[in-house]
Design a protein around this motif. Sequence first.
Motif, PDB file in Angstrom:
ATOM      1  N   GLY A 161       0.804  -1.200   0.000  1.00 35.51           N
ATOM      2  CA  GLY A 161       0.000   0.000   0.000  1.00 35.51           C
ATOM      3  C   GLY A 161       0.841   1.254   0.000  1.00 35.51           C
ATOM      4  O   GLY A 161       2.065   1.203   0.097  1.00 35.51           O
ATOM      5  N   CYS A 162       0.163   2.384  -0.130  1.00 30.83           N
ATOM      6  CA  CYS A 162       0.893   3.638  -0.261  1.00 30.83           C
ATOM      7  C   CYS A 162       0.036   4.790   0.236  1.00 30.83           C
ATOM      8  O   CYS A 162      -1.149   4.855  -0.071  1.00 30.83           O
ATOM      9  N   ASP A 163       0.669   5.683   1.006  1.00 22.92           N
ATOM     10  CA  ASP A 163      -0.025   6.877   1.500  1.00 22.92           C
ATOM     11  C   ASP A 163       0.433   8.131   0.779  1.00 22.92           C
ATOM     12  O   ASP A 163       0.154   9.233   1.217  1.00 22.92           O
ATOM     13  N   LYS A 164       1.181   7.984  -0.316  1.00 28.10           N
ATOM     14  CA  LYS A 164       1.818   9.152  -0.914  1.00 28.10           C
ATOM     15  C   LYS A 164       0.900   9.913  -1.887  1.00 28.10           C
ATOM     16  O   LYS A 164       1.047  11.103  -2.057  1.00 28.10           O
ATOM     17  N   PHE A 165       0.011   9.225  -2.541  1.00 24.62           N
ATOM     18  CA  PHE A 165      -0.928   9.872  -3.453  1.00 24.62           C
ATOM     19  C   PHE A 165      -0.269  10.776  -4.480  1.00 24.62           C
ATOM     20  O   PHE A 165      -0.613  11.956  -4.611  1.00 24.62           O
ATOM     21  N   CYS A 166       0.700  10.264  -5.201  1.00 23.05           N
ATOM     22  CA  CYS A 166       1.199  10.976  -6.380  1.00 23.05           C
ATOM     23  C   CYS A 166      -0.018  11.183  -7.283  1.00 23.05           C
ATOM     24  O   CYS A 166      -0.858  10.276  -7.402  1.00 23.05           O
ATOM     25  N   SER A 167      -0.108  12.338  -7.927  1.00 25.68           N
ATOM     26  CA  SER A 167      -1.388  12.695  -8.551  1.00 25.68           C
ATOM     27  C   SER A 167      -1.723  11.863  -9.794  1.00 25.68           C
ATOM     28  O   SER A 167      -2.821  11.943 -10.314  1.00 25.68           O
ATOM     29  N   PHE A 168      -0.748  11.045 -10.265  1.00 21.96           N
ATOM     30  CA  PHE A 168      -1.000  10.220 -11.467  1.00 21.96           C
ATOM     31  C   PHE A 168      -1.354   8.784 -11.122  1.00 21.96           C
ATOM     32  O   PHE A 168      -1.694   8.004 -11.997  1.00 21.96           O
ATOM     33  N   CYS A 169      -1.246   8.370  -9.848  1.00 21.60           N
ATOM     34  CA  CYS A 169      -1.081   6.952  -9.537  1.00 21.60           C
ATOM     35  C   CYS A 169      -2.299   6.297  -8.876  1.00 21.60           C
ATOM     36  O   CYS A 169      -2.907   6.861  -7.960  1.00 21.60           O
ATOM     37  N   VAL A 170      -2.620   5.083  -9.321  1.00 23.26           N
ATOM     38  CA  VAL A 170      -3.773   4.349  -8.777  1.00 23.26           C
ATOM     39  C   VAL A 170      -3.439   3.532  -7.528  1.00 23.26           C
ATOM     40  O   VAL A 170      -4.347   3.066  -6.846  1.00 23.26           O
ATOM     41  N   VAL A 171      -2.144   3.335  -7.259  1.00 22.78           N
ATOM     42  CA  VAL A 171      -1.771   2.373  -6.212  1.00 22.78           C
ATOM     43  C   VAL A 171      -2.411   2.660  -4.841  1.00 22.78           C
ATOM     44  O   VAL A 171      -2.910   1.736  -4.193  1.00 22.78           O
ATOM     45  N   PRO A 172      -2.451   3.925  -4.392  1.00 20.77           N
ATOM     46  CA  PRO A 172      -3.085   4.154  -3.078  1.00 20.77           C
ATOM     47  C   PRO A 172      -4.559   3.714  -3.046  1.00 20.77           C
ATOM     48  O   PRO A 172      -5.080   3.394  -1.983  1.00 20.77           O
ATOM     49  N   TYR A 173      -5.193   3.708  -4.230  1.00 21.13           N
ATOM     50  CA  TYR A 173      -6.598   3.303  -4.288  1.00 21.13           C
ATOM     51  C   TYR A 173      -6.749   1.794  -4.437  1.00 21.13           C
ATOM     52  O   TYR A 173      -7.678   1.199  -3.912  1.00 21.13           O
ATOM     53  N   GLY A 205       7.757  -3.934  -1.688  1.00 19.30           N
ATOM     54  CA  GLY A 205       6.729  -3.050  -1.159  1.00 19.30           C
ATOM     55  C   GLY A 205       6.485  -1.961  -2.183  1.00 19.30           C
ATOM     56  O   GLY A 205       7.400  -1.608  -2.927  1.00 19.30           O
ATOM     57  N   GLN A 206       5.264  -1.416  -2.244  1.00 16.74           N
ATOM     58  CA  GLN A 206       5.026  -0.295  -3.157  1.00 16.74           C
ATOM     59  C   GLN A 206       5.864   0.887  -2.719  1.00 16.74           C
ATOM     60  O   GLN A 206       6.192   1.763  -3.496  1.00 16.74           O
ATOM     61  N   ASN A 207       6.186   0.905  -1.416  1.00 18.94           N
ATOM     62  CA  ASN A 207       7.020   1.944  -0.834  1.00 18.94           C
ATOM     63  C   ASN A 207       7.895   1.241   0.164  1.00 18.94           C
ATOM     64  O   ASN A 207       7.795   1.460   1.368  1.00 18.94           O
ATOM     65  N   VAL A 208       8.758   0.384  -0.321  1.00 18.75           N
ATOM     66  CA  VAL A 208       9.403  -0.591   0.559  1.00 18.75           C
ATOM     67  C   VAL A 208      10.262   0.073   1.627  1.00 18.75           C
ATOM     68  O   VAL A 208      10.353  -0.409   2.753  1.00 18.75           O
ATOM     69  N   SER A 244      11.543   1.882  -3.968  1.00 18.24           N
ATOM     70  CA  SER A 244      11.756   2.891  -2.941  1.00 18.24           C
ATOM     71  C   SER A 244      11.258   4.249  -3.387  1.00 18.24           C
ATOM     72  O   SER A 244      11.206   4.542  -4.569  1.00 18.24           O
ATOM     73  N   HIS A 245      10.943   5.066  -2.405  1.00 13.02           N
ATOM     74  CA  HIS A 245      10.604   6.462  -2.671  1.00 13.02           C
ATOM     75  C   HIS A 245      11.748   7.319  -2.135  1.00 13.02           C
ATOM     76  O   HIS A 245      12.229   7.070  -1.033  1.00 13.02           O
ATOM     77  N   PRO A 246      12.180   8.326  -2.895  1.00 15.03           N
ATOM     78  CA  PRO A 246      13.320   9.146  -2.444  1.00 15.03           C
ATOM     79  C   PRO A 246      13.110   9.732  -1.042  1.00 15.03           C
ATOM     80  O   PRO A 246      14.064   9.823  -0.262  1.00 15.03           O
ATOM     81  N   VAL A 271      12.243   8.714  -9.837  1.00 15.43           N
ATOM     82  CA  VAL A 271      12.134  10.161  -9.591  1.00 15.43           C
ATOM     83  C   VAL A 271      10.979  10.762 -10.400  1.00 15.43           C
ATOM     84  O   VAL A 271      10.422  11.770 -10.026  1.00 15.43           O
ATOM     85  N   GLN A 272      10.626  10.142 -11.506  1.00 12.19           N
ATOM     86  CA  GLN A 272       9.478  10.491 -12.378  1.00 12.19           C
ATOM     87  C   GLN A 272       9.723  11.674 -13.301  1.00 12.19           C
ATOM     88  O   GLN A 272       9.292  11.657 -14.452  1.00 12.19           O
ATOM     89  N   SER A 273      10.381  12.745 -12.816  1.00 13.45           N
ATOM     90  CA  SER A 273      10.616  13.913 -13.667  1.00 13.45           C
ATOM     91  C   SER A 273      11.816  14.676 -13.133  1.00 13.45           C
ATOM     92  O   SER A 273      12.144  14.561 -11.954  1.00 13.45           O
ATOM     93  N   ASN A 283       2.736  15.909  -7.058  1.00 18.38           N
ATOM     94  CA  ASN A 283       2.659  15.710  -5.604  1.00 18.38           C
ATOM     95  C   ASN A 283       3.772  14.778  -5.102  1.00 18.38           C
ATOM     96  O   ASN A 283       3.563  13.957  -4.209  1.00 18.38           O
ATOM     97  N   ARG A 284       4.952  14.907  -5.685  1.00 21.36           N
ATOM     98  CA  ARG A 284       6.056  14.032  -5.275  1.00 21.36           C
ATOM     99  C   ARG A 284       6.723  14.501  -3.987  1.00 21.36           C
ATOM    100  O   ARG A 284       7.454  13.752  -3.340  1.00 21.36           O
ATOM    101  N   LYS A 285       6.595  15.774  -3.651  1.00 22.71           N
ATOM    102  CA  LYS A 285       7.146  16.317  -2.403  1.00 22.71           C
ATOM    103  C   LYS A 285       8.670  16.223  -2.312  1.00 22.71           C
ATOM    104  O   LYS A 285       9.242  16.116  -1.230  1.00 22.71           O
TER     105      LYS A 285
HETATM  106 FE1  SF4 Z   1       2.728   5.685  -4.098  1.00 21.09          FE
HETATM  107 FE2  SF4 Z   1       4.652   5.195  -5.844  1.00 21.09          FE
HETATM  108 FE3  SF4 Z   1       2.170   5.519  -6.679  1.00 21.09          FE
HETATM  109 FE4  SF4 Z   1       3.516   7.589  -5.764  1.00 21.09          FE
HETATM  110  S1  SF4 Z   1       4.026   6.381  -7.613  1.00 21.09           S
HETATM  111  S2  SF4 Z   1       1.399   7.059  -5.214  1.00 21.09           S
HETATM  112  S3  SF4 Z   1       4.737   6.687  -4.169  1.00 21.09           S
HETATM  113  S4  SF4 Z   1       2.928   3.886  -5.380  1.00 21.09           S
END
Ligand code: SF4
Length: 444
Positions: A161-173, A205-208, A244-246, A271-273, A283-285
């Motif tokens: 799971g993931c609590d980061k909610f990057c604005s493009f990503c479905v994983v938190p849902y 892990g999605q955010n290991v 991993s997330h930075p 890093v995405q961009s 919303n990468r923060k």
């Molecule tokens: Fe979470 Fe990674 Fe998706 Fe961002 S890209 S919401 S960090 S799973």
Amino acid sequence: MRAMTEAKKLYVKTYGCQMNVYDSERMAETLGAQGYVQVDTPEAADMILLNTCHIREKAAEKLYSDLGRLRPLHDAKPELKIGVAGCVAQAEGGEIMRRMPIVDLVVGPQTYHRLPAMMEAVERGETALDTEFPEEDKFAHLPKGRGTNRGPAAFLTVQEGCDKFCSFCVVPYTRGAEVSRPAERLLREARDLVERGVREITLLGQNVNAYHGPGPQGGEWGLARLVRELAEIDGLDRIRYTTSHPNDMEDDLIAAHGDCAKLMPYLHLPVQSGSDRILKAMNRKHTAECYLRLIERIRAARPDLVLSGDFIVGFPGETAADFEATLDLVRSVGYGSAYSFKYSPRPGTPAAEREQVDAAEADERLQRLQALVTDQQRATQQGMVGRRLQVLFEKSGRMAGQITGKSDYLHAVHVDGPESLLGDIAAVEIVGSNTNSLAGRLLA
Ligand code: SF4
Ligand code: SAH
Ligand code: F3S
């Protein structure tokens, strides 16, 4: 009626990330305890389970095209059962059965421990649907693994799971909130894998690196602590982790890259961009500069680290200048490999509502980025030629007399060698570099 002695046959197809690979193995083991044996083709199966991915539109559409292809098989054999698991199951739920009535079962990624009861219902001719996010650990109740034709390298899910909610990503849902599994259970599972011949474990892990599981004596363990404790297991020679997330790359984990010999010198750190404006919109923060400083610190701990990453091009609002900033970042990092994707609007995510970049423009950017990354990948691989590397041999190669394995840096390496080396680590001199693999020579 089927004779009681005849085994029921299960075909599992896995799409998407490594976590789905791990989940598919666990589901096959669970169903194994219910009398199902795995088969290699859908035609041979009594039950077909599709473990799906929702990350990009193309990934999600694969489910429906595969279901379409299964229809004739189902028509010819109406007693065939079909189940859909994974992230499309979570995102679309009962809609899948409405669109595709040949589907008997839909199960989201957090309820796999309920699969046995659901299968019983399906065997009685009912349909079954479960896409909840229950509190309990979905793997706590599973039967102990029985080695579903496993090689010497295994996955172990430590966090989901993931609590980061990057604005493009479905994983938190689709995977829900971040949950870490208890350290004790992970150590036990790792020891069990090692007893069955596993030499390398990749922690998933999605955010290991956000892992923060309950420790055996109370308190919380971070990923660095878990890695160090796993490194104490005799017979376990290699540890990796992904993804991993930075922002979760803490000091003790960076330090472990320098002083924990079993932690392999390869890191996937998306890093995405390279544009701060786009990173903010995503919303990468973190900024591009933060990421570059972080890489410097990890490389200071482990200078030979090979890095990989993920990039999205054509994110809503990305200008030519933003894209150039991404190319600049890639040039400064120097990746050993990287995955790049054209932005795909996902229903329900914030960025899907924004004005989209012209598709042809995005395609062109993707090609340019991929060309740059391919050059870096070639250079990294070429840099391995002449070096002596340790290789864990996993399977026979495509040519007769050949075996294939992975180097510490995760490059595929082919050598001429005996199958008796499968499952072992051996020293290899790298003699050549192909597009996606290295050629080596066994050292005595
Ligand atoms: Fe979470 Fe990674 Fe998706 Fe961002 S890209 S919401 S960090 S799973
Ligand atoms: N948890 C990981 C990766 C999750 S998905 C992380 O945070 O890095 C794997 C990759 O798919 C992402 O890194 C991203 O590059 C890509 N991705 C995710 N959503 C996407 C979308 N809507 N369109 C295109 N690529 C996407
Ligand atoms: Fe896909 Fe779900 Fe993994 S969307 S990438 S299978 S977490």
